[in-house]
Design a protein around this motif. Structure first.
Motif, PDB file in Angstrom:
ATOM      1  N   ILE A 345      47.205 -30.132  47.695  1.00  0.00           N
ATOM      2  CA  ILE A 345      47.825 -28.830  47.932  1.00  0.00           C
ATOM      3  C   ILE A 345      46.792 -27.732  47.783  1.00  0.00           C
ATOM      4  O   ILE A 345      45.931 -27.773  46.910  1.00  0.00           O
ATOM      5  CB  ILE A 345      49.012 -28.581  46.977  1.00  0.00           C
ATOM      6  CG1 ILE A 345      49.663 -27.228  47.280  1.00  0.00           C
ATOM      7  CG2 ILE A 345      48.585 -28.674  45.523  1.00  0.00           C
ATOM      8  CD1 ILE A 345      50.959 -26.998  46.540  1.00  0.00           C
ATOM      9  N   ILE A 346      46.847 -26.761  48.686  1.00  0.00           N
ATOM     10  CA  ILE A 346      46.000 -25.566  48.625  1.00  0.00           C
ATOM     11  C   ILE A 346      46.944 -24.370  48.598  1.00  0.00           C
ATOM     12  O   ILE A 346      47.757 -24.188  49.515  1.00  0.00           O
ATOM     13  CB  ILE A 346      45.055 -25.471  49.833  1.00  0.00           C
ATOM     14  CG1 ILE A 346      44.076 -26.655  49.828  1.00  0.00           C
ATOM     15  CG2 ILE A 346      44.297 -24.156  49.827  1.00  0.00           C
ATOM     16  CD1 ILE A 346      43.176 -26.708  51.045  1.00  0.00           C
ATOM     17  N   THR A 347      46.843 -23.547  47.553  1.00  0.00           N
ATOM     18  CA  THR A 347      47.802 -22.462  47.379  1.00  0.00           C
ATOM     19  C   THR A 347      47.207 -21.073  47.579  1.00  0.00           C
ATOM     20  O   THR A 347      47.847 -20.198  48.148  1.00  0.00           O
ATOM     21  CB  THR A 347      48.422 -22.526  45.967  1.00  0.00           C
ATOM     22  OG1 THR A 347      47.369 -22.486  44.989  1.00  0.00           O
ATOM     23  CG2 THR A 347      49.222 -23.811  45.798  1.00  0.00           C
ATOM     24  N   ASP A 348      45.956 -20.858  47.122  1.00  0.00           N
ATOM     25  CA  ASP A 348      45.385 -19.510  47.177  1.00  0.00           C
ATOM     26  C   ASP A 348      44.641 -19.275  48.488  1.00  0.00           C
ATOM     27  O   ASP A 348      43.422 -19.169  48.544  1.00  0.00           O
ATOM     28  CB  ASP A 348      44.467 -19.271  45.978  1.00  0.00           C
ATOM     29  CG  ASP A 348      43.477 -20.406  45.767  1.00  0.00           C
ATOM     30  OD1 ASP A 348      43.649 -21.461  46.397  1.00  0.00           O
ATOM     31  OD2 ASP A 348      42.539 -20.234  44.966  1.00  0.00           O
ATOM     32  N   THR A 349      45.402 -19.207  49.575  1.00  0.00           N
ATOM     33  CA  THR A 349      44.809 -18.985  50.897  1.00  0.00           C
ATOM     34  C   THR A 349      44.792 -17.493  51.227  1.00  0.00           C
ATOM     35  O   THR A 349      45.558 -16.709  50.676  1.00  0.00           O
ATOM     36  CB  THR A 349      45.600 -19.729  51.981  1.00  0.00           C
ATOM     37  OG1 THR A 349      46.969 -19.293  51.952  1.00  0.00           O
ATOM     38  CG2 THR A 349      45.558 -21.222  51.757  1.00  0.00           C
TER      39      THR A 349
END
Length: 478
Positions: A345-349
């Motif tokens: 998961i990548i959240t801080d885009t």
């Protein structure tokens, strides 16, 4: 066996010697070759025609590459060496009869190595700002293998040229309004393959033309020619054309693929609930935010896949020595070599960021927020779930891909891909799907709290309506 090894070593030394002759001067390539021919005088007409190609389009490409400098310049020098080696092979073919297959394989090896060198350089420089330039060259340089293609070497070169165009279009998109030097570079590079096709059509329409009167070419005879003091240079030869890719599924593997696909479908069909099982990557676990992790070396290999090279393989492929990667590099999220990881998961885009997903297998990635673009390259059995993309989502050279759009995306491009299922949201129903050289593509539309599947046409029929060509799907779509 020992004699063969000695012979190979002598051949390699001969090739090195020949290459040193080629690089001694930066004068006209054609003048160099005529000098090397010495007392034997002129060369065959088709060798002279190849010299004109070298002095023209290849030289222009080198000039434009030197202007751009950096990785592009280095790559171009490798291309120059490959073309010089092919010229030497053409000279050999003009004076020798076609050799046996066993001898041919040995003669072709040096230039095959040059092709490999060009492609390896691109793989080792994936972080380069000129990566699209490197990719255009790397994907198309196997065109030099036309020498081994029969009866239609010309179309083979065109196919390689098309592979280059996919990446040169990206270069034009990035620079056409800001730096025309890159536009000139694209034109000069593509012109090489255009001229090579014309050259083949005129001199080698159905395959390489060998001498009908000279001795039969062999490793021994070529070495003898060089070491005896004669002026005919024995050539480093061109590559074997790339073989077909290994099959994705064996009979036993089909059941496994079906099971894996079903599991992936089940995950994607959870909709927004898919994030419940995802593992959040905190700042202290991200290499770009925690210097201590970078100091410890590369990330630990995925325990689900062995990276031990096969004892029967002569070389370790570059893919086998890479560790899984998930990090932000500048404005690019790099997700590479992930195996059996379904909690990524990548959240801080951010809107200015892009994501590049490379060679991930049996994994799922969730991307939160809004991002500029996402590229999936050379992945298998990979699932992507994202919120919003303002540019484009691209799928290239991949197999069995599942994509779920939670928010909006204007365009999804599918190129050279086998199996791609796209789940659209209510907000993304106006998304445009662009596909080329792909199969088994399905778009799933939300209807009554479920999805209805619509296949993307793969076959088309074209007819003349009296004024223009009209193309439409050949299949009856349900």
């Amino acid at each position: 066996m020992a004699e063969t090894q000695v012979l190979m070593e002598r051949l390699e030394k001969a090739v090195i010697r020949l290459e040193s002759l080629f690089s001694d001067s930066h004068r006209s390539i054609g003048m160099e070759y005529r000098a090397l021919n010495g007392v034997n005088g002129g060369v065959a007409p088709y060798v002279e025609a190849f010299d004109r190609l070298l002095n023209g389009s290849v030289t222009e490409f080198l000039r434009n590459s030197k202007i751009l400098e950096g990785d592009v310049k280095i790559h171009a020098e490798m291309v120059r060496a490959a073309f010089q080696a092919q010229r030497a092979f053409l000279l050999l073919a003009s004076q020798y009869q076609e050799p046996q297959e066993s001898e041919m394989a040995v003669l072709l090896k040096p230039i095959s190595d040059k092709i490999q060198e060009i492609q390896t350089f691109r793989e080792r420089n994936r972080g380069s700002k000129m990566f699209n330039h490197l990719s255009a060259v790397s994907e198309s340089i196997p065109a030099l293998g036309w020498i081994t293609v029969s009866p239609k070497p010309g179309p083979y070169v065109k196919e390689m040229n098309d592979a280059a165009t996919f990446y040169t279009n990206r270069v034009l998109k990035d620079y056409k309004n800001s730096d025309l030097r890159h536009v000139d570079w694209v034109k000069s590079y593509l012109n090489i393959w255009t001229e090579l096709q014309a050259y083949i059509k005129e001199h080698h329409t159905t395959g390489l033309t060998w001498s009908k009167t000279g001795p039969i070419a062999s490793t021994a005879s070529v070495l003898s020619t060089l070491t005896s003091g004669q002026c005919l240079p024995p050539p480093p030869p061109p590559p074997l054309p790339p073989g077909p890719p290994p099959p994705f599924d064996t009979e036993s593997g089909k059941d496994e693929a079906t099971t894996a696909r079903s599991a992936l479908f089940a995950q994607l069909n959870q909709g927004e609930a898919i994030t419940k099982g995802l593992r959040h990557v905190s700042d202290d676990q991200k290499t770009h935010k925690n210097p201590n992790l970078r100091a410890q070396g590369p990330p630990v290999r995925s325990p689900t896949k062995s990276h031990t090279p096969s004892p029967t393989s002569p070389k370790t492929s570059p893919q086998q020595i890479h560790s899984p990667l998930l990090e932000l590099e500048g404005k690019k999220w790099r997700v590479e070599y992930q195996e059996n990881q379904n909690d990524l998961i990548i959240t801080d885009t951010e809107l200015k960021q892009v994501a590049y997903i490379f060679k991930c297998n049996k994994s799922t990635l969730q991307m939160k927020g809004k991002i500029n673009s996402i590229t999936i390259d050379n992945c298998k059995k990979f699932g992507l779930v994202f919120d919003n993309v303002v540019g484009i989502v691209e799928v290239i050279n991949s197999k069995d891909i599942q994509i779920q759009v939670m928010g909006r995306v204007p365009t999804i491009s599918i190129n050279k891909t086998e199996g791609c299922h796209i789940y659209l949201s209510e907000e993304s129903l106006d998304c445009e799907i662009v596909s080329a050289k792909s199969s088994e593509m399905n778009i799933l539309i939300p209807q009554n709290a479920d999805y209805k599947e619509f296949p993307v046409p793969e076959q088309f029929k074209t007819a003349w309506d009296g004024s223009k060509l009209v193309t439409e799907p050949a299949e009856i779509m349900g």
